[in-house]
Design an enzyme around this catalytic site. Sequence first.
Site, PDB file in Angstrom:
ATOM      1  N   HIS A 292       0.990  -1.397   0.053  1.00 13.71           N
ATOM      2  CA  HIS A 292      -0.156  -0.104   0.032  1.00 13.71           C
ATOM      3  C   HIS A 292       0.864   1.015  -0.022  1.00 13.71           C
ATOM      4  O   HIS A 292       2.038   1.164   0.392  1.00 13.71           O
ATOM      5  CB  HIS A 292      -0.873  -0.074   1.091  1.00 13.71           C
ATOM      6  CG  HIS A 292      -1.841   0.863   1.452  1.00 13.71           C
ATOM      7  ND1 HIS A 292      -1.787   2.420   1.539  1.00 13.71           N
ATOM      8  CD2 HIS A 292      -3.292   0.944   1.293  1.00 13.71           C
ATOM      9  CE1 HIS A 292      -3.123   2.857   1.718  1.00 13.71           C
ATOM     10  NE2 HIS A 292      -3.789   2.273   1.309  1.00 13.71           N
TER      11      HIS A 292
ATOM     12  N   ASP B  86       2.717  -4.652   7.972  1.00 13.65           N
ATOM     13  CA  ASP B  86       1.697  -3.778   7.729  1.00 13.65           C
ATOM     14  C   ASP B  86       0.537  -4.853   8.049  1.00 13.65           C
ATOM     15  O   ASP B  86       0.295  -5.536   6.906  1.00 13.65           O
ATOM     16  CB  ASP B  86       1.472  -3.316   6.420  1.00 13.65           C
ATOM     17  CG  ASP B  86       0.225  -2.693   6.000  1.00 13.65           C
ATOM     18  OD1 ASP B  86      -0.536  -2.598   6.881  1.00 13.65           O
ATOM     19  OD2 ASP B  86       0.344  -1.840   5.018  1.00 13.65           O
TER      20      ASP B  86
ATOM     21  N   GLN C  99      -4.657  -5.119   6.274  1.00 12.33           N
ATOM     22  CA  GLN C  99      -5.695  -5.996   5.864  1.00 12.33           C
ATOM     23  C   GLN C  99      -5.896  -7.349   6.589  1.00 12.33           C
ATOM     24  O   GLN C  99      -7.081  -7.828   6.587  1.00 12.33           O
ATOM     25  CB  GLN C  99      -5.476  -6.242   4.450  1.00 12.33           C
ATOM     26  CG  GLN C  99      -5.799  -4.924   3.488  1.00 12.33           C
ATOM     27  CD  GLN C  99      -7.025  -4.460   3.449  1.00 12.33           C
ATOM     28  OE1 GLN C  99      -8.142  -5.494   3.660  1.00 12.33           O
ATOM     29  NE2 GLN C  99      -7.429  -3.409   3.391  1.00 12.33           N
TER      30      GLN C  99
ATOM     31  N   LYS D 104     -10.951  -0.752   9.725  1.00 12.96           N
ATOM     32  CA  LYS D 104     -11.086  -2.037   9.064  1.00 12.96           C
ATOM     33  C   LYS D 104     -11.285  -3.215   9.789  1.00 12.96           C
ATOM     34  O   LYS D 104     -11.622  -4.199   9.244  1.00 12.96           O
ATOM     35  CB  LYS D 104      -9.628  -2.176   8.241  1.00 12.96           C
ATOM     36  CG  LYS D 104      -9.240  -1.101   7.217  1.00 12.96           C
ATOM     37  CD  LYS D 104      -8.151  -1.452   6.487  1.00 12.96           C
ATOM     38  CE  LYS D 104      -7.470  -0.348   5.750  1.00 12.96           C
ATOM     39  NZ  LYS D 104      -8.215   0.068   4.840  1.00 12.96           N
TER      40      LYS D 104
ATOM     41  N   CYS E 263      -4.651   2.518  -3.845  1.00 16.20           N
ATOM     42  CA  CYS E 263      -3.322   2.899  -3.001  1.00 16.20           C
ATOM     43  C   CYS E 263      -2.531   1.767  -3.304  1.00 16.20           C
ATOM     44  O   CYS E 263      -1.658   1.770  -2.412  1.00 16.20           O
ATOM     45  CB  CYS E 263      -3.750   3.263  -1.799  1.00 16.20           C
ATOM     46  SG  CYS E 263      -4.624   4.757  -1.238  1.00 16.20           S
TER      47      CYS E 263
END
Length: 415
Positions: free
Chosen positions: A132, A209, A212, A235, A373
Site C-alpha cells: 500500500h 503492515d 488488511q 478496517k 493505493c
Amino acid sequence: MILKNSPTEALLDVEAVRRDFPILQSSVCGKPLVYLDNAASAQKPQSVIDRLDRYYKEQNANIHRGVHFLSQEATVAYEDARKVVARFINAAEPKECIFTRNATEAVNLVASSWGRANLKAGDEIIISTMEHHANIVPWQMLRDELGVVIKVVPISDTGEFLVEDYKALFTAKTKLAALCQVSNSLGTINPAKVMVEIAHQQGVPVLLDGAQAIAHLPIDVQDLDCDFYVFSGHKLFGPTGIGVLYGKADLLSAMPPYQGGGDMIDRVTFEKTTYRGIPERFEAGTPHISGAIGLATAIEYVEQLGHEAMIAHEQSLLKEATDKLLEIPGLRIYGTAGDKVSVISFTMDGIHPNDAGTILDADGIAVRTGHHCTMPLWQRFGLEGSIRASFAFYNTREEIDLLVTGLGKVQKLLG
C-alpha cells in the site's frame, strides 16, 4: 450468533450478525445496500456505536491529567482499551501498543522516529511490489531526506510473494524490511512468519503492515516475532481515526519522540525537556479517546464471534464469488494465490472500472474502483487499476448473486 453444526465446523448465523449492523438495513438509490467495500473500511456493529454514544454522554473528559471523576473514568476506559488491543494481538505487555490515527500514521511514526535515529545514506530498506502507498511513501521520504536505498521484492503473475527473490535482496547494508501481511488489492496472504525469520537471520528488524490482515486472521505478534506491527481500527469494525503501532518494548523505548506536546513529557523547562516512557512518549496531546474505546469494543465483538467461524464464512464467500465471477465473459481476476483473504480485484474487457462502479452503485452495490493505493502493483500488471469486491463475515451469497447480476447489466450497457 454462532451455530455449531459439528465439533469441527462452526458457522455464523449471518442474518443474526447482519442485524448487529444498522447500516446494512439501509437502502441506496432505492435498492438494499450491498456493501462490498470492506477492504477500504468495514461497517460498525451497534455495540460500537452504543459505546461511543455512552462515552460522550457519560464519560467525556480528558485523560491522565485530571483528578476529577470523569477524567478518572475516561482514563480507565482508555487504558483498558490498550489492554484489550494487547490481548487481541498477544503483545507481551500493553505498553507495547501505541494508539495512532491509523496504520498510515503508525508507519510514519516508525519511519520518522526509528528511521531517522537508525538510518543513514546507503542503508537499505526492503519492501514489496504489493505494498500500500502507506508502506511506500514514508520510506521514499526517508530516501529523499537521508539517501537510503529502497529495494523491492517482486511478485509472481498469480500475486504471490517470491520468497527466494526476497532472500536475495539482503546485504550487509539492509537495515529494515517493511512488508504487508495481506495485500489490500490482491488478497494474498504473505508468509509473514517466514519473512520475519529470514530477516532476523540477517539481523534485520521487520515492520509488518497488518491493515488488511487484522480483520481476517488471528494475529499473534509474539509468534510472528515481528519488531513492529501496524493496523487501523476502521478496517476492524471500529471507529475511523484510530490505529495501533505495536513495537517490541526495547525498540520503542530506544526511539525518540515522534511529536512533542502535552502528556508525553516528564519535565519541561525552557532549557531542556525530558520525556516519559512508552507508550506515553508517542501519544502527544489529547488522543482519540473515544476511538480507542470504540476499537476495544469492536475487538470484543470480533472475539465473541470467533475467528474460526468468521474465516470459514469468508472463505466460503471467496470461493463462490470467484467461481461465479469467472463465468462472466471478458472478466479477469488479479490475485489468484492459493492462500488469500476475501478480496477479489478484477477487470472487464473494454469497461473502465469507474464506469462499472457507477452503474453498480445505482443498484445499491458498493465496490471500490481505481488503484486502491497500490499504483506500483497495478503497473506490474500493466493496468491503471481494477474493480475490487471485498467481503466481510456479514456478507451473503445472495449479495454475490446481486453483484454478478449487476456486472451483467454493466456489460449490457457498456460492453
